[in-house]
Design a protein around this motif. Structure first.
Motif, PDB file in Angstrom:
ATOM      1  N   PHE A 335      29.612 -25.782  15.160  1.00  0.00           N
ATOM      2  CA  PHE A 335      29.276 -25.792  16.595  1.00  0.00           C
ATOM      3  C   PHE A 335      30.037 -24.716  17.357  1.00  0.00           C
ATOM      4  O   PHE A 335      31.210 -24.454  17.070  1.00  0.00           O
ATOM      5  N   ASP A 336      29.356 -24.137  18.362  1.00  0.00           N
ATOM      6  CA  ASP A 336      29.999 -23.266  19.347  1.00  0.00           C
ATOM      7  C   ASP A 336      30.179 -24.076  20.633  1.00  0.00           C
ATOM      8  O   ASP A 336      29.306 -24.872  20.983  1.00  0.00           O
ATOM      9  N   LEU A 337      31.267 -23.830  21.315  1.00  0.00           N
ATOM     10  CA  LEU A 337      31.559 -24.552  22.558  1.00  0.00           C
ATOM     11  C   LEU A 337      31.646 -23.566  23.717  1.00  0.00           C
ATOM     12  O   LEU A 337      32.348 -22.553  23.631  1.00  0.00           O
ATOM     13  N   ALA A 338      30.906 -23.874  24.794  1.00  0.00           N
ATOM     14  CA  ALA A 338      30.955 -23.026  25.988  1.00  0.00           C
ATOM     15  C   ALA A 338      30.968 -23.937  27.220  1.00  0.00           C
ATOM     16  O   ALA A 338      30.570 -25.107  27.139  1.00  0.00           O
ATOM     17  N   PHE A 339      31.428 -23.395  28.328  1.00  0.00           N
ATOM     18  CA  PHE A 339      31.487 -24.166  29.581  1.00  0.00           C
ATOM     19  C   PHE A 339      30.630 -23.488  30.637  1.00  0.00           C
ATOM     20  O   PHE A 339      30.529 -22.258  30.668  1.00  0.00           O
ATOM     21  N   GLN A 340      30.031 -24.315  31.498  1.00  0.00           N
ATOM     22  CA  GLN A 340      29.114 -23.795  32.536  1.00  0.00           C
ATOM     23  C   GLN A 340      28.131 -22.825  31.877  1.00  0.00           C
ATOM     24  O   GLN A 340      28.000 -21.668  32.282  1.00  0.00           O
ATOM     25  N   ALA A 341      27.471 -23.295  30.850  1.00  0.00           N
ATOM     26  CA  ALA A 341      26.673 -22.377  30.030  1.00  0.00           C
ATOM     27  C   ALA A 341      25.403 -23.058  29.548  1.00  0.00           C
ATOM     28  O   ALA A 341      25.263 -24.279  29.592  1.00  0.00           O
ATOM     29  N   ARG A 342      24.476 -22.195  29.086  1.00  0.00           N
ATOM     30  CA  ARG A 342      23.276 -22.689  28.423  1.00  0.00           C
ATOM     31  C   ARG A 342      23.500 -22.626  26.910  1.00  0.00           C
ATOM     32  O   ARG A 342      24.403 -21.922  26.447  1.00  0.00           O
ATOM     33  N   ALA A 343      22.631 -23.324  26.177  1.00  0.00           N
ATOM     34  CA  ALA A 343      22.728 -23.269  24.717  1.00  0.00           C
ATOM     35  C   ALA A 343      22.657 -21.814  24.272  1.00  0.00           C
ATOM     36  O   ALA A 343      21.822 -21.056  24.751  1.00  0.00           O
ATOM     37  N   GLY A 344      23.543 -21.439  23.371  1.00  0.00           N
ATOM     38  CA  GLY A 344      23.507 -20.089  22.820  1.00  0.00           C
ATOM     39  C   GLY A 344      24.294 -19.070  23.627  1.00  0.00           C
ATOM     40  O   GLY A 344      24.444 -17.925  23.191  1.00  0.00           O
ATOM     41  N   ASP A 345      24.802 -19.423  24.815  1.00  0.00           N
ATOM     42  CA  ASP A 345      25.615 -18.480  25.586  1.00  0.00           C
ATOM     43  C   ASP A 345      26.918 -18.180  24.826  1.00  0.00           C
ATOM     44  O   ASP A 345      27.335 -18.977  23.967  1.00  0.00           O
ATOM     45  N   PRO A 346      27.566 -17.061  25.133  1.00  0.00           N
ATOM     46  CA  PRO A 346      28.802 -16.721  24.412  1.00  0.00           C
ATOM     47  C   PRO A 346      29.816 -17.871  24.474  1.00  0.00           C
ATOM     48  O   PRO A 346      30.117 -18.378  25.558  1.00  0.00           O
ATOM     49  N   PRO A 347      30.344 -18.286  23.319  1.00  0.00           N
ATOM     50  CA  PRO A 347      31.248 -19.451  23.296  1.00  0.00           C
ATOM     51  C   PRO A 347      32.710 -19.074  23.581  1.00  0.00           C
ATOM     52  O   PRO A 347      33.099 -17.922  23.428  1.00  0.00           O
ATOM     53  N   VAL A 348      33.469 -20.108  23.962  1.00  0.00           N
ATOM     54  CA  VAL A 348      34.919 -19.904  24.057  1.00  0.00           C
ATOM     55  C   VAL A 348      35.582 -20.319  22.750  1.00  0.00           C
ATOM     56  O   VAL A 348      36.662 -19.851  22.410  1.00  0.00           O
TER      57      VAL A 348
END
Ligand code: SF4
Length: 364
Positions: A335-348
């Motif tokens: 899994f990739d994790l991102a905040f204030q994001a849509r699926a597939g956006d650059p992860p943190v």
């Protein structure tokens, strides 16, 4: 459509409503020919899943016989009409939805996902739901025709509203605008008669599970975790409530018409239930694009995430097109994790296991 768990058969209820006998038929088909699962989509359609190729023709014939599916595939493809679900029989929403459904054969060829919204309650409620041509109300209660993506529409009379809606769809098809695929991706000029300056009224909030619908239906709103139920649960809901009909919504909630309103196992009635703030697509193994399971993880994470959670099996983000406070996207089995994001956006963070994610949000 083929999915990882077999074929999917979709039913688009007219007027966003199924009579008791129609719900029973759907449950019967889901049990006899599918794997029992029934999905409520974000365009207020119901899908039975897991059908074998050999059984589709028989299931389809029964749906056509009951009038739930058009016999002609072309007619079925055009039938993308979203209806604000809190209509009363004979009101403007009901009448114009009825007229539009009857006149869909007049439509030209349009891109496959193009849809219509008849949203004529006191204020729009379908604003955030996918549709391209919208009939809505202005603040002064006038009827408006608005192309999705435009902030304003053009006033129309009730007796010409469907004519104008079809005219706009015809113009969209022949002007080249339809090359954009969806109305909100087209930013060119509209024909002079459709260039409106009147804004729709401020949208109403979507129907919330747990509430009882006032007015015509008098029933209750039932949430479905991640938009999924199954045939036994749906049969139980109809039996327990004694409802005469069921209305479908694009908000992962069903509305029973009439009947009693006691809690029924498998349906959410607490508007604060954290699963109502979470979106998760079917994931693996139901979707062949997914390399991860989604809903079990979303269920465990939801109580520990503040704001909106989206767990997506891949970057396509079928369960939610808009940004979420926490977006978790499957990729290559992790899994990739991102905040204030849509699926597939650059992860943190990336390459996370479910255990790492659960620990990250304090869900262990
Ligand atoms: S987001 Fe990806 S994994 Fe999930 S249902 Fe859509 S295509 Fe399948």
């Amino acid at each position: 459509m083929m999915a990882g768990d077999g074929l999917i058969l979709r039913v688009k209820p007219r007027h966003a409503r199924l009579l008791r006998g129609e719900v029973e038929l759907l449950c019967d088909l889901a049990t006899r020919f599918g794997n029992g699962a029934i999905d409520l989509t974000n365009r207020a359609n119901l899908q039975i899943r897991g059908l074998r190729e050999a059984d589709v023709a028989q299931a389809l014939a029964l749906l056509v016989q009951q009038g739930l599916v058009e016999a002609a595939p072309d007619g079925e493809r055009r039938r993308n009409v979203l209806v604000a679900p809190d209509w009363s029989e004979g009101d403007t929403t009901w009448r114009l939805a009825d007229e539009l459904m009857a006149r869909l054969p007049e439509l030209p060829d349009l891109p496959g996902k193009i849809g219509f919204a008849i949203d004529l309650g006191a204020a729009p409620v379908l604003t955030e739901v996918s549709a391209d041509f919208r009939l809505e109300r202005a603040a002064d209660a006038a009827l408006l025709l608005r192309l999705d993506g435009r902030t304003a529409g053009v006033p129309v009379r009730a007796d010409e509203a469907v004519d104008r809606m079809l005219d706009l769809a015809r113009w969209f098809a022949v002007s080249g605008a339809s090359a954009a695929g969806r109305a909100r991706r087209f930013d060119g000029p509209l024909p002079a008669w459709a260039r409106g300056t009147v804004h729709p009224a401020s949208p109403r909030p979507p129907l919330v599970p747990g509430a009882c619908l006032s007015g015509a239906t008098g029933g209750r709103i039932w949430g479905l975790p991640f938009g999924r139920t199954d045939a036994p649960a749906l049969s139980r809901l109809m039996a327990a409530t004694g409802a005469a009909a069921l209305r479908v919504t694009p908000w992962r909630a069903l509305v029973t018409e009439g009947g009693n309103t006691h809690a029924v196992e498998g349906f959410l009635t607490d508007p604060a239930d954290p699963r109502l703030a979470a979106d998760a697509c079917p994931g693996a193994p139901a979707c062949p694009q997914a390399t991860v399971q989604t809903r079990a993880l979303a269920e465990r994470l939801a109580p520990h995430v503040s704001g909106r959670l989206h767990v997506s099996g891949c970057a396509k983000g079928c369960a939610r097109g808009r940004a979420a406070d926490v977006a978790i996207t499957g990729r290559d089995g992790a899994f990739d994790l991102a905040f204030q994001a849509r699926a597939g956006d650059p992860p943190v963070l990336s390459g996370l296991t479910p255990e790492r994610l659960l620990a990250h949000f304090g869900a262990y």
